[in-house]
Design an enzyme around this catalytic site. Structure first.
Site, PDB file in Angstrom:
ATOM      1  N   GLU A  35       0.819  -1.231   0.000  1.00  0.00           N
ATOM      2  CA  GLU A  35       0.000   0.000   0.000  1.00  0.00           C
ATOM      3  C   GLU A  35       0.848   1.274   0.000  1.00  0.00           C
ATOM      4  O   GLU A  35       0.418   2.305  -0.509  1.00  0.00           O
ATOM      5  CB  GLU A  35      -0.935   0.015   1.214  1.00  0.00           C
ATOM      6  CG  GLU A  35      -2.119  -0.930   1.110  1.00  0.00           C
ATOM      7  CD  GLU A  35      -3.072  -0.574  -0.036  1.00  0.00           C
ATOM      8  OE1 GLU A  35      -3.200   0.617  -0.373  1.00  0.00           O
ATOM      9  OE2 GLU A  35      -3.658  -1.513  -0.604  1.00  0.00           O
ATOM     10  N   HIS A  37       3.742   1.780  -1.604  1.00  0.00           N
ATOM     11  CA  HIS A  37       4.089   2.049  -3.008  1.00  0.00           C
ATOM     12  C   HIS A  37       2.858   2.554  -3.773  1.00  0.00           C
ATOM     13  O   HIS A  37       2.945   3.482  -4.585  1.00  0.00           O
ATOM     14  CB  HIS A  37       4.571   0.776  -3.700  1.00  0.00           C
ATOM     15  CG  HIS A  37       5.818   0.170  -3.139  1.00  0.00           C
ATOM     16  ND1 HIS A  37       5.831  -1.051  -2.511  1.00  0.00           N
ATOM     17  CD2 HIS A  37       7.101   0.602  -3.121  1.00  0.00           C
ATOM     18  CE1 HIS A  37       7.065  -1.349  -2.145  1.00  0.00           C
ATOM     19  NE2 HIS A  37       7.852  -0.365  -2.484  1.00  0.00           N
TER      20      HIS A  37
HETATM   21  P1  AMP Z   1      11.351   0.487  -2.124  1.00  0.00           P
HETATM   22  O1  AMP Z   1      10.628  -0.409  -3.063  1.00  0.00           O
HETATM   23  O2  AMP Z   1      11.393  -0.011  -0.709  1.00  0.00           O
HETATM   24  O3  AMP Z   1      12.693   0.945  -2.642  1.00  0.00           O
HETATM   25  O4  AMP Z   1      10.472   1.815  -2.019  1.00  0.00           O
HETATM   26  C1  AMP Z   1      10.122   2.536  -3.172  1.00  0.00           C
HETATM   27  C2  AMP Z   1       9.512   3.847  -2.753  1.00  0.00           C
HETATM   28  O5  AMP Z   1       8.369   3.597  -1.943  1.00  0.00           O
HETATM   29  C3  AMP Z   1      10.469   4.706  -1.909  1.00  0.00           C
HETATM   30  O6  AMP Z   1      10.320   6.067  -2.284  1.00  0.00           O
HETATM   31  C4  AMP Z   1       9.971   4.462  -0.512  1.00  0.00           C
HETATM   32  O7  AMP Z   1      10.251   5.521   0.383  1.00  0.00           O
HETATM   33  C5  AMP Z   1       8.482   4.321  -0.741  1.00  0.00           C
HETATM   34  N1  AMP Z   1       7.855   3.593   0.363  1.00  0.00           N
HETATM   35  C6  AMP Z   1       8.232   2.393   0.872  1.00  0.00           C
HETATM   36  N2  AMP Z   1       7.468   2.051   1.927  1.00  0.00           N
HETATM   37  C7  AMP Z   1       6.581   3.070   2.098  1.00  0.00           C
HETATM   38  C8  AMP Z   1       5.548   3.337   3.034  1.00  0.00           C
HETATM   39  N3  AMP Z   1       5.235   2.490   4.018  1.00  0.00           N
HETATM   40  N4  AMP Z   1       4.838   4.497   2.910  1.00  0.00           N
HETATM   41  C9  AMP Z   1       5.150   5.377   1.915  1.00  0.00           C
HETATM   42  N5  AMP Z   1       6.120   5.190   1.018  1.00  0.00           N
HETATM   43  C10 AMP Z   1       6.829   4.061   1.102  1.00  0.00           C
END
Ligand code: AMP
Length: 282
Positions: A35, A37
């Protein structure tokens, strides 16, 4: 939704969109979408005409002892979720497509990457800023959406955009949490049942910090020690608990009123390393 796996095709599509006068929004991810993402994709939709979501587990941002090989992946599920959330183009390149054998060029942001996650994970941000630069050059966005979940990452990327004059705007989206407060993360699947229950202590410690500061506490060591006490009632091993300026990432000893402050932490439950944070104005 269109799936694209080559850089050449993605750049051609981005050029076409720009020629049509469309505003491009990009949401870079490492997949295993949740959620958090999806909220980024929805925010991108509200701020651009054509949304490109990227899925790439970037090897250069993982340390040698980190979880690159076992990082969770599920492209079929991600494809459905990304489309439902409003993605127009899903860019999913291979590692070979993104990094040739003779890749010699890296982007580094100094100072801001020496602390917090950068201190705990040397080379991590060099990998992040390099891949984000490449993704910007490939998807040619007007707007890019990142999550506050990775607060230092967003701050580092904002500085890179400013310093290198990237012609785009960053939106930092709020942290999406499970009902019990745990910040959503692809890595949460690593937690066993006991660790999953214990992990709620992280967001609770941030709420405790907010409460203490709202009640007038200004000494950072007191706030950090109360947070530490709470977290260590569980099996968690703390990497850091820190209170810094939300732009410069300089540590505070005493909180001045009006300061915009990043309270952040990293802790391990077993082998799973989790991060969380809150940004408040004192
Ligand atoms: P990742 O796939 O973990 O590299 O995350 C991709 C993007 O999604 C990054 O900009 C993260 O900061 C964002 N993101 C990951 N988890 C969350 C979350 N719980 N709430 C909001 N954004 C998130």
């Amino acid at each position: 939704m269109k799936m694209v796996s080559t850089i050449a095709e993605m750049q051609r599509l981005a050029d076409d969109l720009r020629c049509q006068g469309k505003r491009i929004g990009v949401v870079p991810t490492m997949g295993y979408l949740h959620e958090g993402h999806l909220s980024l994709i929805k925010i991108a939709r509200q701020n651009a005409d054509s949304i490109i979501t990227t899925i790439f587990v970037n090897p250069t941002q993982f340390g040698p002892d980190e979880d690159f090989a076992k990082y969770p992946r599920d492209l079929d599920r991600d494809t459905k979720l990304a489309e439902t959330a409003g993605t127009d183009i899903l860019f999913v390149p291979s590692a070979e497509e993104m990094y040739r054998d003779d890749h010699f060029t890296y982007v580094t942001v100094e100072k801001l990457t020496d602390v917090l996650e950068g201190k705990a994970r040397p080379m991590h941000f060099r990998g992040v800023t390099t891949i984000v630069t490449k993704l910007f050059n490939i998807t040619k966005p007007h707007v890019a959406v990142f999550g506050q979940k990775d607060a230092q990452q967003a701050i580092v990327i904002e500085r890179m955009i400013r310093d290198l004059n990237f012609d785009l705007r960053i939106i930092v989206a709020p942290i999406v949490r499970d009902n019990d407060g745990l910040a959503m993360s692809s890595r949460n699947v690593y937690l066993c049942q006991r660790e999953r229950i214990e992990s709620t202590v992280l967001s609770q410690s941030l709420r405790l910090a907010e409460t203490l500061i709202a009640q007038g506490e200004r000494k950072c060591s007191t706030v950090i020690s109360e947070m530490t006490k709470l977290i260590t009632t569980t099996s968690a091993k703390i990497d850091y608990v820190s209170i810094v300026d939300a732009e410069t990432l300089r540590e505070y000893i005493t909180l001045p009123s009006g300061a915009r402050v990043l309270i952040s932490l990293a802790a391990r439950f077993g082998t799973t390393r989790l991060i969380d944070n809150t940004i408040i104005t004192v």
